[in-house]
Enzyme design. Structure first.
Site: not given
Ligand code: CAA
Length: 382
Positions: A124, A236, A265, A360
């Protein structure tokens, strides 16, 4: 990208399956919100209920590009059904990234045996902000004890096995997150609210609640603190497939619209004879093809393990799902008033489509991800 002969054959086979098997049941399931279990059994018999499962674990062993070809056609049949299959892959990905062979095999035995899986990340208060996960994992001897509530979980009520992200230390934020493999029949797991959704209605979306759920340490996926990284990598890699789904739904809308435009039509001629309609159709076709190619580009990064998986995955998901919105809207416009009625397919496609800009990772989050990658790539040295 041009598909090879094998991919084209698979595409034709899946298109036929979608037309003959998926579409006939999808409309009714959309009304009832029930998942078509008989149809799922057929997909299990075909060995494609977990498209990303490698051959060594008894899966189809498809490349990401080929799995996108299948996913597109399945989604053209029904988005909710394809999503259910996609969620099985999402559940397995963290294991393929960091799990043991024993964990992968356990998962494969369940899913290949006709089971389902779910990827439990969202909560949530932890949707876009995934690092804000509050579900806890407390280590006691040889076990972890899970407590918390996940929400909006695709396959929540269907799943026999979950991959769950929990924190071992809230103070550490993202670095405290850890991934676990959890069997559905573990005591303390219950299914909460079943969401009554606008679209993709045959897919199961529920809360999953963990109340003092005891998990053996051997079910931890990777190391403590690796969970956020695994979740990000899983998302990703999965985004090319989400793009493929969006393309499949858009393709369905386009095909219905071009067919209708030749039958309907007005002013004594089929509406397709009007330039205004042809322009709409041409724009739809251009957008769909470019979204498809962007999805393949993202999938190729995964298959080739390039450093661009994150960037192109986010670009493909964002672009294809934005394209989907505009294509479905224009396709419905071509149907005029009939498009708005439940008797015609466009109304369902429009309801199914919207979630793709949200789940996603919202498209706003995708733009944040792309922006972050671009700034790394084009970093100016001061
Ligand atoms: N790959 C590897 N490492 C990553 C990364 C990636 N893509 N993105 C971030 N990291 C690492 C960073 O390098 C960082 O590491 P360090 O501290 O060692 O440098 C650490 O992770 C934290 O990264 P951020 O500070 O960038 O993290 P953040 O808290 O600011 O969040 C965000 C980043 C990209 C916004 C992330 O929270 C995000 O992706 N949010 C979206 C979540 C999402 O997609 N949810 C979907 C749910 S699943 C779903 O919907 C499926 C379903 O059932 C349909």
């Amino acid at each position: 990208m041009i598909l090879n002969e094998e991919q084209l054959e698979l595409k034709a086979m899946m298109r036929n399956f979608a037309d003959k098997e998926i579409r006939p049941v999808a409309a009714e399931c959309d009304k009832t919100g029930e998942f078509p279990m008989e149809l799922y059994k057929k997909v299990c018999d075909m060995g494609i209920n977990c498209l990303d499962m490698p051959a060594e674990y008894g899966g189809p062993g498809l490349s990401r590009v080929t799995s996108c070809v299948v996913r597109e056609e399945m989604s053209r049949g029904d988005a909710g059904f394809a999503l259910t299959i996609g969620a099985n892959s999402l559940g397995m990905k963290p294991l393929l990234l960091a799990g043991t062979q024993e964990q992968c095999q356990h998962f494969a035995d369940i899913v290949n045996g006709g089971g389902f899986s779910a990827f439990c990340l969202t909560e949530p208060d932890a949707g876009s902000d995934a690092a804000a996960t509050r579900t806890t994992a407390r280590r006691v001897g040889d076990e972890y004890i899970l407590n918390g509530r996940k929400c909006f979980i695709t396959n929540g009520a269907l799943a026999n096995i979950y991959t769950v992200i929990a924190t071992v230390d809230k103070e550490q934020g993202a670095k405290g997150l850890t991934m676990f493999l959890v069997d559905r029949d573990t005591p303390g797991i219950s299914i909460g609210k079943h969401e009554e959704k606008m679209g993709i209605r045959l897919s199961s979306t529920t809360d999953v609640i963990f109340d003092e759920v005891r998990i053996p340490v051997k079910n931890r996926v990777g190391e403590e603190g690796q969970g956020f990284y695994l979740a990000m990598q899983t998302l990703d890699q999965g985004r090319a497939s989400t793009a493929a789904s969006a393309v499949g739904i858009a393709q369905a809308a386009f095909e219905y619209a071009i067919e209708y435009s030749q039958i309907r039509k007005t002013f004594g001629k089929p509406i397709c004879k009007n330039q205004a309609i042809q322009f709409l159709l041409s724009d739809m076709a251009m957008k769909i093809e470019s979204a498809r190619q962007m999805g393949f580009l993202a999938a190729e990064q995964v298959d080739n393990h390039t450093p661009w998986i994150t960037k192109f995955g986010a670009m493909a998901k964002c672009y294809a799902t934005d394209v989907l919105q505009s294509v479905v809207s224009d396709a419905l416009q071509i149907y005029g008033g009939y498009g708005y009625m439940k008797d015609y397919p466009m109304e369902k496609l429009m309801r199914d489509a919207k979630i793709y800009q949200i789940f996603e990772g919202t498209n706003q989050i995708q733009r944040i991800v792309i922006g972050g990658q671009l700034l790394k790539e084009y970093k100016v040295k001061n």
